[in-house]
Design a protein around this motif. Structure first.
Motif, PDB file in Angstrom:
ATOM      1  N   ASP A  50      -4.902   6.943   3.312  1.00 44.72           N
ATOM      2  CA  ASP A  50      -5.587   5.723   3.740  1.00 44.72           C
ATOM      3  C   ASP A  50      -4.809   4.455   3.397  1.00 44.72           C
ATOM      4  OD1 ASP A  50      -5.983   6.082   1.031  1.00 44.72           O
ATOM      5  OD2 ASP A  50      -8.152   6.143   1.134  1.00 44.72           O
ATOM      6  N   VAL A  51      -3.598   4.601   2.871  1.00 44.97           N
ATOM      7  CA  VAL A  51      -2.693   3.465   2.656  1.00 44.97           C
ATOM      8  C   VAL A  51      -1.588   3.611   3.688  1.00 44.97           C
ATOM      9  CG1 VAL A  51      -1.106   2.327   1.043  1.00 44.97           C
ATOM     10  CG2 VAL A  51      -3.233   3.370   0.200  1.00 44.97           C
ATOM     11  N   LYS A  52      -1.664   2.828   4.759  1.00 44.68           N
ATOM     12  CA  LYS A  52      -0.722   3.022   5.862  1.00 44.68           C
ATOM     13  C   LYS A  52      -0.261   1.739   6.532  1.00 44.68           C
ATOM     14  CE  LYS A  52      -4.780   4.320   8.482  1.00 44.68           C
ATOM     15  NZ  LYS A  52      -5.506   5.418   9.045  1.00 44.68           N
ATOM     16  N   SER A  53      -0.617   0.579   5.988  1.00 47.58           N
ATOM     17  CA  SER A  53      -0.227  -0.663   6.655  1.00 47.58           C
ATOM     18  C   SER A  53       1.127  -1.207   6.189  1.00 47.58           C
ATOM     19  CB  SER A  53      -1.307  -1.724   6.485  1.00 47.58           C
ATOM     20  OG  SER A  53      -1.458  -2.073   5.133  1.00 47.58           O
ATOM     21  N   ALA A  54       1.682  -0.671   5.099  1.00 46.72           N
ATOM     22  CA  ALA A  54       2.993  -1.127   4.620  1.00 46.72           C
ATOM     23  C   ALA A  54       3.574  -0.119   3.633  1.00 46.72           C
ATOM     24  CB  ALA A  54       2.866  -2.495   3.950  1.00 46.72           C
ATOM     25  N   TYR A  55       4.899  -0.112   3.541  1.00 45.35           N
ATOM     26  CA  TYR A  55       5.590   0.677   2.529  1.00 45.35           C
ATOM     27  C   TYR A  55       5.621  -0.119   1.225  1.00 45.35           C
ATOM     28  CZ  TYR A  55       7.541   3.621   6.254  1.00 45.35           C
ATOM     29  OH  TYR A  55       7.716   4.460   7.311  1.00 45.35           O
ATOM     30  N   PRO A  56       5.170   0.444   0.117  1.00 50.79           N
ATOM     31  CA  PRO A  56       5.218  -0.302  -1.147  1.00 50.79           C
ATOM     32  C   PRO A  56       6.629  -0.751  -1.525  1.00 50.79           C
ATOM     33  CG  PRO A  56       3.829   1.632  -1.385  1.00 50.79           C
ATOM     34  CD  PRO A  56       4.497   1.739  -0.044  1.00 50.79           C
ATOM     35  N   GLY A  57       7.609   0.095  -1.320  1.00 47.07           N
ATOM     36  CA  GLY A  57       8.975  -0.236  -1.698  1.00 47.07           C
ATOM     37  C   GLY A  57       9.558  -1.434  -0.972  1.00 47.07           C
ATOM     38  N   LYS A  58       9.039  -1.720   0.192  1.00 47.12           N
ATOM     39  CA  LYS A  58       9.496  -2.889   0.958  1.00 47.12           C
ATOM     40  C   LYS A  58       9.415  -4.148   0.100  1.00 47.12           C
ATOM     41  CE  LYS A  58       7.954  -5.888   4.665  1.00 47.12           C
ATOM     42  NZ  LYS A  58       6.989  -6.087   5.751  1.00 47.12           N
ATOM     43  N   PHE A  59       8.361  -4.255  -0.696  1.00 46.29           N
ATOM     44  CA  PHE A  59       8.144  -5.464  -1.474  1.00 46.29           C
ATOM     45  C   PHE A  59       9.066  -5.537  -2.690  1.00 46.29           C
ATOM     46  CE2 PHE A  59       4.201  -4.335   0.741  1.00 46.29           C
ATOM     47  CZ  PHE A  59       4.228  -5.364   1.670  1.00 46.29           C
ATOM     48  N   LEU A  60       9.548  -4.395  -3.160  1.00 49.87           N
ATOM     49  CA  LEU A  60      10.551  -4.418  -4.218  1.00 49.87           C
ATOM     50  C   LEU A  60      11.871  -4.958  -3.680  1.00 49.87           C
ATOM     51  CD1 LEU A  60       9.974  -1.050  -6.096  1.00 49.87           C
ATOM     52  CD2 LEU A  60       9.028  -3.306  -6.579  1.00 49.87           C
ATOM     53  N   ARG A  61      12.188  -4.573  -2.452  1.00 47.34           N
ATOM     54  CA  ARG A  61      13.413  -5.071  -1.830  1.00 47.34           C
ATOM     55  C   ARG A  61      13.324  -6.571  -1.556  1.00 47.34           C
ATOM     56  NH1 ARG A  61      12.919  -0.168   1.573  1.00 47.34           N
ATOM     57  NH2 ARG A  61      14.364   1.343   0.681  1.00 47.34           N
TER      58      ARG A  61
END
Length: 119
Positions: A50-61
Motif C-alpha cells: 500500500d506504499v506505491k506513490s514514491a520510492y523512499p530512496g529517491k529522497f535520499l538522493r
C-alpha cells in the motif's frame, strides 16, 4: 561490516508523506549511529504493497546527497493482519560497531527488542 535496521510508517500514501517519514528515519539512524555517507555500502528498502506513490530512496538522493550509495527497493510480502503503510530499511555499513536500530511511529511494534533508541 554491519547491517543497521529500521522502519517507519506513513498515515497516507503520498510522495510527501513518504519523503517525510523516510528522511526522519534515515536522519535518526545516521545521528544515533554517527554514520558517514562514504562508509555506506548499500541501502535496501522494502515497503508494504500500500506504499506505491514514491520510492523512499529517491529522497535520499535528492535531499541528502546519497547519489553514490547503491539503493534498492522491494515490496514486502503481504501477511494478513500485518502492519500497513510500512517502510523498512537495511543499511550495510563499512565499520565494526554495535548498531542502534531505529523503529518509529507505528513501526515501533515490529521489533522493540532491537530498537534501543526509538521515538
Amino acid at each position: 561490516m554491519i547491517a543497521l535496521r529500521g522502519a517507519t510508517t506513513v498515515t497516507v500514501d503520498t510522495p510527501e508523506a513518504i519523503e517525510e517519514a523516510t528522511l526522519e528515519l534515515m536522519d535518526q539512524l545516521m545521528a544515533v549511529n554517527t554514520l558517514q555517507k562514504d562508509k555506506m555500502i548499500s541501502i535496501l528498502f522494502s515497503v508494504t504493497a500500500d506504499v506505491k506513490s514514491a520510492y523512499p530512496g529517491k529522497f535520499l538522493r535528492t535531499q541528502r546527497g546519497m547519489g553514490d550509495v547503491p539503493l534498492l527497493h522491494f515490496q514486502e510480502m503481504h501477511v494478513e493482519g500485518s502492519l500497513q503503510r510500512c517502510i523498512r530499511v537495511m543499511i550495510h555499513y563499512q565499520e565494526e560497531k554495535n548498531p542502534i536500530h531505529v523503529y518509529l511511529r507505528e513501526a515501533k511494534i515490529l521489533r522493540p527488542d532491537l530498537s534501543r533508541d526509538s521515538r
